[in-house]
Design a protein around this motif. Sequence first.
Motif, PDB file in Angstrom:
ATOM      1  N   ARG A 103       0.836  -1.208   0.000  1.00  0.00           N
ATOM      2  CA  ARG A 103       0.000   0.000   0.000  1.00  0.00           C
ATOM      3  C   ARG A 103       0.869   1.256   0.000  1.00  0.00           C
ATOM      4  N   VAL A 104       1.978   1.204   0.706  1.00  0.00           N
ATOM      5  CA  VAL A 104       2.922   2.328   0.679  1.00  0.00           C
ATOM      6  C   VAL A 104       3.428   2.532  -0.751  1.00  0.00           C
ATOM      7  N   GLN A 105       3.759   1.448  -1.422  1.00  0.00           N
ATOM      8  CA  GLN A 105       4.223   1.534  -2.810  1.00  0.00           C
ATOM      9  C   GLN A 105       3.155   2.136  -3.716  1.00  0.00           C
ATOM     10  N   LEU A 106       1.899   1.725  -3.512  1.00  0.00           N
ATOM     11  CA  LEU A 106       0.808   2.274  -4.320  1.00  0.00           C
ATOM     12  C   LEU A 106       0.633   3.772  -4.080  1.00  0.00           C
ATOM     13  N   SER A 107       0.818   4.200  -2.834  1.00  0.00           N
ATOM     14  CA  SER A 107       0.661   5.627  -2.517  1.00  0.00           C
ATOM     15  C   SER A 107       1.696   6.473  -3.235  1.00  0.00           C
ATOM     16  N   ARG A 108       2.806   5.843  -3.644  1.00  0.00           N
ATOM     17  CA  ARG A 108       3.890   6.553  -4.332  1.00  0.00           C
ATOM     18  C   ARG A 108       3.928   6.261  -5.823  1.00  0.00           C
ATOM     19  N   HIS A 109       2.940   5.567  -6.324  1.00  0.00           N
ATOM     20  CA  HIS A 109       2.928   5.162  -7.738  1.00  0.00           C
ATOM     21  C   HIS A 109       3.155   6.379  -8.636  1.00  0.00           C
ATOM     22  N   GLY A 110       4.021   6.221  -9.615  1.00  0.00           N
ATOM     23  CA  GLY A 110       4.376   7.333 -10.495  1.00  0.00           C
ATOM     24  C   GLY A 110       3.221   7.929 -11.260  1.00  0.00           C
ATOM     25  N   ASP A 111       2.163   7.152 -11.471  1.00  0.00           N
ATOM     26  CA  ASP A 111       1.002   7.643 -12.218  1.00  0.00           C
ATOM     27  C   ASP A 111      -0.129   8.110 -11.302  1.00  0.00           C
ATOM     28  N   ARG A 112       0.091   8.041  -9.993  1.00  0.00           N
ATOM     29  CA  ARG A 112      -0.966   8.402  -9.049  1.00  0.00           C
ATOM     30  C   ARG A 112      -1.297   9.890  -9.160  1.00  0.00           C
ATOM     31  N   PRO A 113      -2.586  10.239  -9.121  1.00  0.00           N
ATOM     32  CA  PRO A 113      -2.967  11.660  -9.204  1.00  0.00           C
ATOM     33  C   PRO A 113      -2.445  12.458  -8.018  1.00  0.00           C
ATOM     34  N   TYR A 114      -2.068  13.700  -8.298  1.00  0.00           N
ATOM     35  CA  TYR A 114      -1.612  14.613  -7.261  1.00  0.00           C
ATOM     36  C   TYR A 114      -2.700  15.640  -6.963  1.00  0.00           C
ATOM     37  N   ALA A 115      -2.422  16.530  -6.024  1.00  0.00           N
ATOM     38  CA  ALA A 115      -3.438  17.483  -5.554  1.00  0.00           C
ATOM     39  C   ALA A 115      -4.054  18.294  -6.691  1.00  0.00           C
ATOM     40  N   LEU A 116      -3.219  18.869  -7.543  1.00  0.00           N
ATOM     41  CA  LEU A 116      -3.751  19.704  -8.631  1.00  0.00           C
ATOM     42  C   LEU A 116      -4.580  18.893  -9.617  1.00  0.00           C
ATOM     43  N   ASP A 117      -4.232  17.614  -9.818  1.00  0.00           N
ATOM     44  CA  ASP A 117      -5.037  16.755 -10.705  1.00  0.00           C
ATOM     45  C   ASP A 117      -6.467  16.666 -10.190  1.00  0.00           C
ATOM     46  N   TYR A 118      -6.603  16.429  -8.886  1.00  0.00           N
ATOM     47  CA  TYR A 118      -7.932  16.326  -8.291  1.00  0.00           C
ATOM     48  C   TYR A 118      -8.660  17.672  -8.316  1.00  0.00           C
ATOM     49  N   ILE A 119      -7.944  18.730  -7.981  1.00  0.00           N
ATOM     50  CA  ILE A 119      -8.575  20.051  -7.908  1.00  0.00           C
ATOM     51  C   ILE A 119      -9.141  20.451  -9.260  1.00  0.00           C
ATOM     52  N   TYR A 120      -8.345  20.298 -10.312  1.00  0.00           N
ATOM     53  CA  TYR A 120      -8.824  20.676 -11.649  1.00  0.00           C
ATOM     54  C   TYR A 120      -9.952  19.764 -12.131  1.00  0.00           C
ATOM     55  N   GLU A 121      -9.934  18.515 -11.696  1.00  0.00           N
ATOM     56  CA  GLU A 121     -10.992  17.583 -12.090  1.00  0.00           C
ATOM     57  C   GLU A 121     -12.293  17.869 -11.342  1.00  0.00           C
ATOM     58  N   MET A 122     -12.198  18.304 -10.079  1.00  0.00           N
ATOM     59  CA  MET A 122     -13.384  18.486  -9.239  1.00  0.00           C
ATOM     60  C   MET A 122     -14.006  19.871  -9.361  1.00  0.00           C
ATOM     61  N   THR A 123     -13.205  20.888  -9.675  1.00  0.00           N
ATOM     62  CA  THR A 123     -13.687  22.269  -9.584  1.00  0.00           C
ATOM     63  C   THR A 123     -13.775  22.976 -10.928  1.00  0.00           C
ATOM     64  N   PRO A 164     -10.855   3.216  -6.954  1.00  0.00           N
ATOM     65  CA  PRO A 164     -11.240   2.285  -8.029  1.00  0.00           C
ATOM     66  C   PRO A 164     -10.366   1.036  -7.963  1.00  0.00           C
ATOM     67  N   LEU A 165     -10.879  -0.080  -8.443  1.00  0.00           N
ATOM     68  CA  LEU A 165     -10.132  -1.326  -8.416  1.00  0.00           C
ATOM     69  C   LEU A 165      -8.801  -1.149  -9.143  1.00  0.00           C
ATOM     70  N   GLY A 166      -7.720  -1.415  -8.427  1.00  0.00           N
ATOM     71  CA  GLY A 166      -6.396  -1.244  -9.021  1.00  0.00           C
ATOM     72  C   GLY A 166      -5.683   0.009  -8.563  1.00  0.00           C
ATOM     73  N   GLY A 167      -6.411   0.896  -7.872  1.00  0.00           N
ATOM     74  CA  GLY A 167      -5.780   2.116  -7.362  1.00  0.00           C
ATOM     75  C   GLY A 167      -6.273   3.374  -8.040  1.00  0.00           C
ATOM     76  N   ALA A 168      -6.036   4.514  -7.399  1.00  0.00           N
ATOM     77  CA  ALA A 168      -6.520   5.804  -7.901  1.00  0.00           C
ATOM     78  C   ALA A 168      -5.941   6.153  -9.268  1.00  0.00           C
ATOM     79  N   HIS A 169      -4.738   5.671  -9.541  1.00  0.00           N
ATOM     80  CA  HIS A 169      -4.082   5.990 -10.818  1.00  0.00           C
ATOM     81  C   HIS A 169      -4.761   5.311 -12.006  1.00  0.00           C
ATOM     82  N   ARG A 170      -5.631   4.347 -11.728  1.00  0.00           N
ATOM     83  CA  ARG A 170      -6.329   3.653 -12.809  1.00  0.00           C
ATOM     84  C   ARG A 170      -7.472   4.481 -13.393  1.00  0.00           C
ATOM     85  N   ASN A 171      -8.020   5.397 -12.572  1.00  0.00           N
ATOM     86  CA  ASN A 171      -9.182   6.156 -13.043  1.00  0.00           C
ATOM     87  C   ASN A 171      -9.300   7.464 -12.258  1.00  0.00           C
ATOM     88  N   LEU A 172      -8.633   8.502 -12.756  1.00  0.00           N
ATOM     89  CA  LEU A 172      -8.642   9.804 -12.083  1.00  0.00           C
ATOM     90  C   LEU A 172     -10.055  10.352 -11.936  1.00  0.00           C
TER      91      LEU A 172
END
Length: 315
Positions: free
Chosen positions: A57-77, A265-273
Motif C-alpha cells: 500500500r505504501v508503494q501504491l501511494s507513491r505510484h508514479g502515475d498516481r494523481p496529485y493534488a492539482l489533478d484532483y482540484i482541476y478535475e473536481m472544480t 477504483p479497483l487497481g488504485g486511484a491511478h487507474r481512473n482519475l
Amino acid sequence: MVLEFEKPIADLEQKLHEMIQLAKGKNVDLSADIQSLEEKLHSLKKETFQNLTRWQRVQLSRHGDRPYALDYIYEMTDNFIELHGDRTVKDDKAMIGGLGDLDGRTVMFIGQQKGRNTKQRQERNFGMANPEGYRKALRLMKMAEKFKKPIVTLIDTPGAYPGIEAEERGQGEAIAKNLREMFKLKVPVICIIIGEGASGGALGIAIGDQVYMLENTWYSVISPESCSSILWRSWDYKEQAAEALKLTSPDMKSNGLIDAIIDEPLGGAHRNLRDMATRIKKTIIASLKELDKINPDKRIVARIDKFCSMGVVNE
C-alpha cells in the motif's frame, strides 16, 4: 510504471489488448474468449488488491502515475484560481492553494504537490514544503476564514523539507503555528490524505473537523525506510517496519485517528482519475453539509476534543 505485484495483472492486460486487436484486424469473432479473459482479469485484480500488505500500500501511494493534488482540484472544480506566496520569503511550489468552485460553492483548496518528471520534482521539491510553504498555507486559511469559505486540504508529502536552511527559517515554528491556528478556524475544515502522509509535514495541514484517507495511502510519524534505518541501521527492513508502524488507512480508522476511508477504483486511484475525483468530491460535499449545521464555536470545541482524545487510554 508497473509495481512488482502488478506485473501478473499487466501481463494479462497485454494479452487482452492483443486479443482485441487480433479480433479487429482479422475480423474474427473472439467475443467469448475476450469475455473470459476480462472476467479472469477482474478476478485477479480483486484478489490482488484485497490482499495487499502494508508495504504494498505504501508503494501504491507513491505510484508514479498516481494523481496529485492539482489533478484532483482541476478535475473536481470550475474556475480554480491558484494563489501564491507567503508575503514574507517566497512562493513555495511544494505547497499549492487557491479558490475553486465546487458544485456551485467556493472552497479554499490547499495541498502538497509533487512533480511528474525530474524538472518538476526539483521545482516542487518532491512535495516537501519549506517554512514559507506552511506560512502560505496558513495565509490562505486565514483568508478563507475572513471570507467565510470552507477549507479542504489534500495531503501528499514524504515530510517537511529537512534541510538546514528550512530549520534556519523556522520549520518547526511554522508547523506548530499551523497546528495551533487550524484548531481555531471558524470555517469547516476537511483534510484528505491522497498519497503519503508523513510526520509533521503532513500534520501541518491536517487539523480538521473531518479527516479522511484514500484507501491506498499511509499516515505515520515516520516513513518505513526511515524507521528501518533507525531500528536496524539499514533500509532493508522497510517491509517489517511498515507492518510494525500500522500506517495504512484501515489501521488509522481502527485506531480512531481518521473519520473514514474513501475507497479507490479497483487497481488504485491511478487507474481512473475521474472516478477517484468524483468519489472525493461526493465525500467533500456530504461532509460540508453536515458541518454547516454545526455552530462555529461548537465546531471548534469538537475539533479540539477530537484530537485531544487521540492516544488516550483509560485503565
